[in-house]
Write a protein that holds these residues in place. Structure first.
Motif, mmCIF file in Angstrom:
data_model
loop_
_atom_site.group_PDB
_atom_site.id
_atom_site.type_symbol
_atom_site.label_atom_id
_atom_site.label_comp_id
_atom_site.label_asym_id
_atom_site.label_seq_id
_atom_site.Cartn_x
_atom_site.Cartn_y
_atom_site.Cartn_z
ATOM 1 N N LEU A 130 0.833 -1.201 0.000
ATOM 2 C CA LEU A 130 0.000 0.000 0.000
ATOM 3 C C LEU A 130 0.870 1.254 0.000
ATOM 4 O O LEU A 130 0.568 2.234 -0.696
ATOM 5 C CB LEU A 130 -0.921 -0.010 1.218
ATOM 6 N N GLU A 131 1.961 1.233 0.752
ATOM 7 C CA GLU A 131 2.872 2.378 0.791
ATOM 8 C C GLU A 131 3.540 2.596 -0.563
ATOM 9 O O GLU A 131 3.709 3.740 -1.010
ATOM 10 C CB GLU A 131 3.918 2.170 1.886
ATOM 11 N N ASP A 132 3.912 1.510 -1.230
ATOM 12 C CA ASP A 132 4.510 1.632 -2.575
ATOM 13 C C ASP A 132 3.497 2.210 -3.555
ATOM 14 O O ASP A 132 3.831 3.069 -4.387
ATOM 15 C CB ASP A 132 4.991 0.264 -3.065
ATOM 16 N N ARG A 140 -1.003 9.945 0.106
ATOM 17 C CA ARG A 140 -0.539 9.886 1.500
ATOM 18 C C ARG A 140 -1.173 8.675 2.169
ATOM 19 O O ARG A 140 -2.371 8.424 2.010
ATOM 20 C CB ARG A 140 -0.925 11.157 2.271
ATOM 21 N N VAL A 141 -0.397 7.952 2.934
ATOM 22 C CA VAL A 141 -0.910 6.777 3.625
ATOM 23 C C VAL A 141 -0.429 6.800 5.071
ATOM 24 O O VAL A 141 0.697 7.213 5.360
ATOM 25 C CB VAL A 141 -0.468 5.469 2.922
ATOM 26 N N LEU A 161 -5.812 6.274 3.131
ATOM 27 C CA LEU A 161 -5.138 6.657 1.897
ATOM 28 C C LEU A 161 -5.824 7.916 1.408
ATOM 29 O O LEU A 161 -7.042 7.931 1.222
ATOM 30 C CB LEU A 161 -5.246 5.541 0.858
ATOM 31 N N SER A 162 -5.068 8.990 1.208
ATOM 32 C CA SER A 162 -5.681 10.265 0.831
ATOM 33 C C SER A 162 -4.838 10.957 -0.217
ATOM 34 O O SER A 162 -3.650 10.668 -0.399
ATOM 35 C CB SER A 162 -5.858 11.162 2.064
ATOM 36 N N GLY A 163 -5.478 11.890 -0.922
ATOM 37 C CA GLY A 163 -4.787 12.620 -1.973
ATOM 38 C C GLY A 163 -5.604 13.812 -2.430
ATOM 39 O O GLY A 163 -6.661 14.104 -1.868
ATOM 40 N N ASN A 164 -5.115 14.482 -3.445
ATOM 41 C CA ASN A 164 -5.767 15.690 -3.959
ATOM 42 C C ASN A 164 -6.582 15.390 -5.203
ATOM 43 O O ASN A 164 -6.389 14.381 -5.876
ATOM 44 C CB ASN A 164 -4.710 16.764 -4.262
ATOM 45 N N ALA A 165 -7.494 16.301 -5.512
ATOM 46 C CA ALA A 165 -8.398 16.109 -6.639
ATOM 47 C C ALA A 165 -7.663 16.012 -7.968
ATOM 48 O O ALA A 165 -8.156 15.389 -8.904
ATOM 49 C CB ALA A 165 -9.426 17.240 -6.680
ATOM 50 N N ASP A 166 -6.482 16.631 -8.052
ATOM 51 C CA ASP A 166 -5.743 16.570 -9.313
ATOM 52 C C ASP A 166 -5.087 15.204 -9.532
ATOM 53 O O ASP A 166 -4.584 14.917 -10.613
ATOM 54 C CB ASP A 166 -4.694 17.677 -9.389
#
Length: 498
Positions: A130-132, A140-141, A161-166
């Motif tokens: 998951l980190e890879d 981001r994890v 697990l999170s991230g941005n809309a782009d």
């Protein structure tokens, strides 16, 4: 941006008579504008931005004052530099101190600009894959939950697990990872109290056998037959002081009508910038028969049946996420809670029951009963979390006519449903104040406080027996089918005490 704007402002002071002075002036104004916009964009509500903007403008004013003194040679240039850097260091230290004291934890709210998922890994799997995956996609994890009794639950296998809309997440690709068992959106949770006046509500009963002066504002006392409850409670002695923990926006632990019943889990939870959590705490366990404020389910005397505490899971604006709620359930359980009260929720998919249900099961295994508000959207509570989670006791709101409150969700498809007053409920608010709120948020702590008293008399009581008793002793109404029976504290107490 504040530091850069202060630097440009300083140059403008020293070059105010030079030919390029207008350029430095325009750059300073541009910096001020960008700084204000960043302050505004960094908070969830406009009102929250003004203190930040005011602080930054005061800092710029102080920088300008020090620079003017240096220009006039009232102090040396080096003294000005030391003073300015000292001011920035002091403000940075205070910001860190405030954030350490008041923030629940850093969590990613679901907004238009970001997303977050709860990911459960297979038992025994490591997070390396998951980190890879996160590193390759610039996500981001982090591990989501840290239960003390990790061997009793799979919650220690959850990550966020999170991230941005782009950089959107392809959930199918995520679920295809061999170590991933399950994933679901980390949904947004909020509180939605309705502040109402009292003109359409009946007066409370002034002749109760308790001396709290504001019982005349508490119409629910008569509906719940609280005088019978207090007389019976006076004849009983607790086998333990049960712990009722409010998961909310915090609780004002210094409130005059809460402090004697309040215990602190962490000092950062003992304030309430929103007010919602303090209102719920007063309903469940305001100090009773103390000549102050209101009466509650807690009773009074030298041997109180319950004590109340707080775990902050929502921001000052009343917003949180599924992760923060579940982490709060775990923390309250690990702190020995007997009852956990959740006056919060949001629209949800059926899949989101999985993580909530695991958290509730963890609480049950450690002796806690979990109670939640049904929701305030006049819909089906099965579509609202955590009200729809397995093992939850879910509370609908009724009005003074014993009918379902117009805003209350229906609970006919909920396994363990009960109803309690939730319109114009008078209770504590921060700063030794009192107000009337309406919502299933207000109905929930009536039930949580009562179950706390039940657990103080019978500490071995589990969630199913607690619900069975309050259901069997509950009062029927014309809308029982869609609300559950109306909780009756005196009848419940008589059953548990025999």
């Amino acid at each position: 941006m504040l530091l850069l704007t202060a630097l440009v402002l300083s140059v403008w002071f020293w070059r105010r008579n030079a030919r390029e002075a207008p350029v430095w002036m325009m750059l300073t104004y541009l910096g001020v504008g960008v700084m204000a916009w960043e302050d505004f964009a960094s908070v969830s509500t406009a009102a929250s931005a003004f203190p930040k903007i005011l602080k930054d403008f005061i800092m710029l004013g102080m920088v300008g004052f020090v620079q003017s003194m240096a220009v006039k040679k009232q102090i040396s240039v080096w003294m000005a530099v030391v003073l300015i850097f000292g001011m920035f260091a002091a403000v940075h230290y205070l910001d860190e101190l405030i954030n350490t004291d008041e923030e629940v934890e850093t969590f990613t709210s679901a907004t238009d600009d970001d997303w977050s998922y709860l990911v459960e890994l297979h038992e025994g799997a490591t997070a390396q894959q998951l980190e890879d995956f996160a590193r390759m996609n610039h996500y981001r994890v982090e591990r989501a939950f840290f239960p003390e009794a990790a061997s009793e639950t799979y919650l220690d296998n959850y990550y966020t697990l999170s991230g941005n809309a782009d950089r959107p997440l392809d959930a199918e690709v995520l679920n295809a990872l061999t170590t991933v068992l399950y994933s679901e959106p980390n949904e947004t949770i909020q509180v939605e109290p309705f502040i109402v006046g009292d003109r359409d509500l009946p007066a409370g009963k002034q002749s109760l056998s308790i001396n709290d002066p504001f019982t005349g504002e508490q119409w629910a006392m008569e509906v719940l037959q609280m005088d019978d409850y207090y007389r019976l409670l006076h004849q009983l002695r607790p086998r333990k002081q049960a712990k009722v923990v409010i998961l909310d926006t915090g609780v004002d632990g210094d409130h005059e009508d809460l402090t004697d019943n309040y215990f602190s889990i962490e000092s950062k939870y003992d304030n309430d910038p929103h007010g919602h959590g303090t209102h719920c705490a007063g309903i469940a366990a305001g100090v009773t028969n103390n000549g102050i404020g209101i009466g509650s389910l807690a009773g009074g005397g030298d041997s109180p049946f319950v004590e109340i505490s707080s775990v902050k899971v929502l921001s000052a604006g009343g917003m949180g996420t599924q992760k923060t709620i579940i982490a709060g359930i775990i923390e309250a359980t690990d702190e020995g809670a007997d009852v956990i009260s959740l006056s919060l929720g949001g629209r949800s998919t059926q899949s989101s029951q999985r993580a909530y249900s695991a958290a509730i099961q963890y609480a049950h295994r450690n002796g806690a009963v979990v109670v939640a508000a049904a929701g305030n959207s006049n819909r089906d509570a099965k579509d609202y979390a955590p009200a729809n989670a397995d093992g939850m006791i879910t509370v609908a709101a009724i009005d003074q006519l014993l009918l379902r409150a117009p805003f209350s969700n229906r609970t006919d498809k909920i396994e363990m449903a009960i109803a309690a007053p939730g319109v114009g409920i008078y209770s504590t608010v921060p700063g030794n104040g009192y107000k009337s709120y309406s919502g299933t948020s207000m109905a929930c702590p009536f039930v949580a406080g009562l179950i706390g008293v039940m657990k103080s008399i019978d500490p071995a009581l589990n969630h199913r027996d607690a619900y069975r008793i309050i259901h069997e002793t509950g009062r029927e109404s014309s809308e029982t089918r869609i609300t559950g029976r109306i909780v009756q504290p005196a009848a419940t107490l008589a059953r548990i005490a025999r």
